[in-house]
Enzyme design. Sequence first.
Site, PDB file in Angstrom:
ATOM      1  N   ASP A 143      31.746  36.626  -9.659  1.00  0.00           N
ATOM      2  CA  ASP A 143      30.489  36.301  -8.984  1.00  0.00           C
ATOM      3  C   ASP A 143      30.431  34.774  -8.905  1.00  0.00           C
ATOM      4  O   ASP A 143      30.206  34.102  -9.903  1.00  0.00           O
ATOM      5  CB  ASP A 143      29.313  36.879  -9.785  1.00  0.00           C
ATOM      6  CG  ASP A 143      27.954  36.535  -9.185  1.00  0.00           C
ATOM      7  OD1 ASP A 143      27.882  35.620  -8.347  1.00  0.00           O
ATOM      8  OD2 ASP A 143      26.960  37.184  -9.581  1.00  0.00           O
ATOM      9  N   ARG A 194      25.402  49.709  11.991  1.00  0.00           N
ATOM     10  CA  ARG A 194      25.606  49.878  10.547  1.00  0.00           C
ATOM     11  C   ARG A 194      27.075  49.686  10.207  1.00  0.00           C
ATOM     12  O   ARG A 194      27.432  49.088   9.195  1.00  0.00           O
ATOM     13  CB  ARG A 194      25.108  51.257  10.074  1.00  0.00           C
ATOM     14  CG  ARG A 194      25.582  51.594   8.653  1.00  0.00           C
ATOM     15  CD  ARG A 194      24.787  52.689   7.971  1.00  0.00           C
ATOM     16  NE  ARG A 194      24.611  53.884   8.790  1.00  0.00           N
ATOM     17  CZ  ARG A 194      25.573  54.771   9.085  1.00  0.00           C
ATOM     18  NH1 ARG A 194      26.809  54.613   8.648  1.00  0.00           N
ATOM     19  NH2 ARG A 194      25.309  55.820   9.835  1.00  0.00           N
ATOM     20  N   TYR A 247      24.008  37.302 -14.790  1.00  0.00           N
ATOM     21  CA  TYR A 247      22.739  37.578 -14.120  1.00  0.00           C
ATOM     22  C   TYR A 247      22.179  38.915 -14.612  1.00  0.00           C
ATOM     23  O   TYR A 247      22.864  39.948 -14.542  1.00  0.00           O
ATOM     24  CB  TYR A 247      22.992  37.608 -12.609  1.00  0.00           C
ATOM     25  CG  TYR A 247      21.812  38.067 -11.803  1.00  0.00           C
ATOM     26  CD1 TYR A 247      20.626  37.343 -11.821  1.00  0.00           C
ATOM     27  CD2 TYR A 247      21.875  39.218 -11.038  1.00  0.00           C
ATOM     28  CE1 TYR A 247      19.536  37.764 -11.086  1.00  0.00           C
ATOM     29  CE2 TYR A 247      20.793  39.641 -10.289  1.00  0.00           C
ATOM     30  CZ  TYR A 247      19.625  38.907 -10.322  1.00  0.00           C
ATOM     31  OH  TYR A 247      18.557  39.338  -9.594  1.00  0.00           O
ATOM     32  N   LYS A 262      21.283  32.484  -2.021  1.00  0.00           N
ATOM     33  CA  LYS A 262      21.149  31.244  -2.776  1.00  0.00           C
ATOM     34  C   LYS A 262      21.669  30.050  -1.963  1.00  0.00           C
ATOM     35  O   LYS A 262      21.116  29.744  -0.930  1.00  0.00           O
ATOM     36  CB  LYS A 262      21.865  31.415  -4.112  1.00  0.00           C
ATOM     37  CG  LYS A 262      21.527  32.746  -4.837  1.00  0.00           C
ATOM     38  CD  LYS A 262      20.085  32.842  -5.280  1.00  0.00           C
ATOM     39  CE  LYS A 262      19.676  34.229  -5.764  1.00  0.00           C
ATOM     40  NZ  LYS A 262      20.485  34.828  -6.826  1.00  0.00           N
TER      41      LYS A 262
HETATM   42  C1  LIG Z   1      20.677  36.087  -7.403  1.00  0.00           C
HETATM   43  C2  LIG Z   1      21.945  36.469  -8.037  1.00  0.00           C
HETATM   44  C3  LIG Z   1      22.482  37.750  -7.865  1.00  0.00           C
HETATM   45  C4  LIG Z   1      21.752  38.840  -7.113  1.00  0.00           C
HETATM   46  O1  LIG Z   1      21.641  38.546  -5.767  1.00  0.00           O
HETATM   47  P1  LIG Z   1      20.423  39.109  -4.843  1.00  0.00           P
HETATM   48  O2  LIG Z   1      20.704  38.500  -3.508  1.00  0.00           O
HETATM   49  O3  LIG Z   1      19.148  38.637  -5.475  1.00  0.00           O
HETATM   50  O4  LIG Z   1      20.501  40.590  -4.865  1.00  0.00           O
HETATM   51  C5  LIG Z   1      23.699  38.024  -8.460  1.00  0.00           C
HETATM   52  N1  LIG Z   1      24.361  37.103  -9.181  1.00  0.00           N
HETATM   53  C6  LIG Z   1      23.863  35.858  -9.382  1.00  0.00           C
HETATM   54  C7  LIG Z   1      24.634  34.873 -10.189  1.00  0.00           C
HETATM   55  C8  LIG Z   1      22.645  35.499  -8.815  1.00  0.00           C
HETATM   56  O5  LIG Z   1      22.139  34.272  -9.018  1.00  0.00           O
END
Ligand SMILES: *Cc1c(COP(=O)(O)O)cnc(C)c1O
Length: 374
Positions: free
Chosen positions: A173, A49, A101, A198
């Site tokens: 982000d 962890r 998001y 992604k």
């Molecule tokens: C998918 C996404 C998230 C969240 O990520 P997860 O891996 O689904 O928790 C945050 N910001 C953006 C821009 C995203 O496309």
Amino acid sequence: MEKKFDTICAHAGAEADALTGAITAPLYFSTTFQYTPTGDAPTGNIYSREGNPTRHLLEKVLADMEFGLAAAAFSSGSAAAQAAFMSMTPGDHIIVNNRIYSGVRNMLTDIFIPWGLEVSFVDLTQIQNLENNIQPNTRMVWTESPTNPEMTIVDIKAVVSICKPRKIMVAIDNTFATPLLQHPLTLGADLVMHSTTKYLGGHSDLTGGALITAEVNDWWKKIIHIQKVLGAVPAPFDCWLLLRGIRSFVPRMQLHVNNAKKVAAYLQTNNMVEKVLYPGLSTHSGHAVAAAQMEDFGAMVSFLVKNGKQAAIAVIKKLRVFTNATSLGGTESLAEHRQSAEGPNSTTPENLIRLSIGLENADDLIEDLKQALE
Ligand SMILES: *Cc1c(COP(=O)(O)O)cnc(C)c1O
């Protein structure tokens, strides 16, 4: 020798193992590691962890990809965002772009505002809104660019120039832009967040997230403490899969972008389309800023369908090459009616379709959209 971006990616987790000569990094499932009775860990590892060799290898690669000093991997993008918000103190104020998001927006509204964080949701495409919303207790600004799903652009350098003198942290982000196309830390931001689920994973088969820092300071140490004690860490296998995805990230991303440009150009010619939301188009309101701060414009394309919500849903139902699914960044193209996906608090236009452009032949994608829009 300083490695270039493509080389960092191509070598991710693929350096010959000192013990065996193996070219791909071994996967360490062990949850626990031998240490000494006095508490010293000769290998640096004690308990998974807190730290695992496969995760540490991934974190090194992620830091290098964002030109950062250190990275922390999480079990999802949302867990990474959570750690960043948790690093604030109740009573602190943060400014968050109002078009991001929906999951992050909901996390703030449902969890962090009740926890004691003060949050102003502000349209950061208009930079004067940032200055107008700064308070004495403002500690962080959070945004995406391009934003999900409306593909608006925030001028990251302008945000930094307002925040830096006031010691307000800037967190970006970078999931939509990806580390190939935009380097927020180089633009002056303090922290980058990714949903590695992604483009970095790239195959729609793992869930992960990351934070990358420009500096190893007290704030970063608190984030690492949160990662270790709250434990939203990725499993070693997901770290290994992510390293595997990163090795082909550059050519994948280039193909994603080429296809997206073709699809966006086609959609602009279709008279059933009210508007195409893609920053690569010269008609896009954020085009000039995107051209200045990005190497290229990404592979997410949204568009507004004429005749409202039902017309948009009808288009999605007719798609055959695109799959109606959420998420993005995989080899397969996906389409979704984003307002339905976001639920009752959605701020997304009712006639917006969001496309994640995959690696198929662009002509097949265009043909599919053409028949669906007829
Ligand atoms: C998918 C996404 C998230 C969240 O990520 P997860 O891996 O689904 O928790 C945050 N910001 C953006 C821009 C995203 O496309």
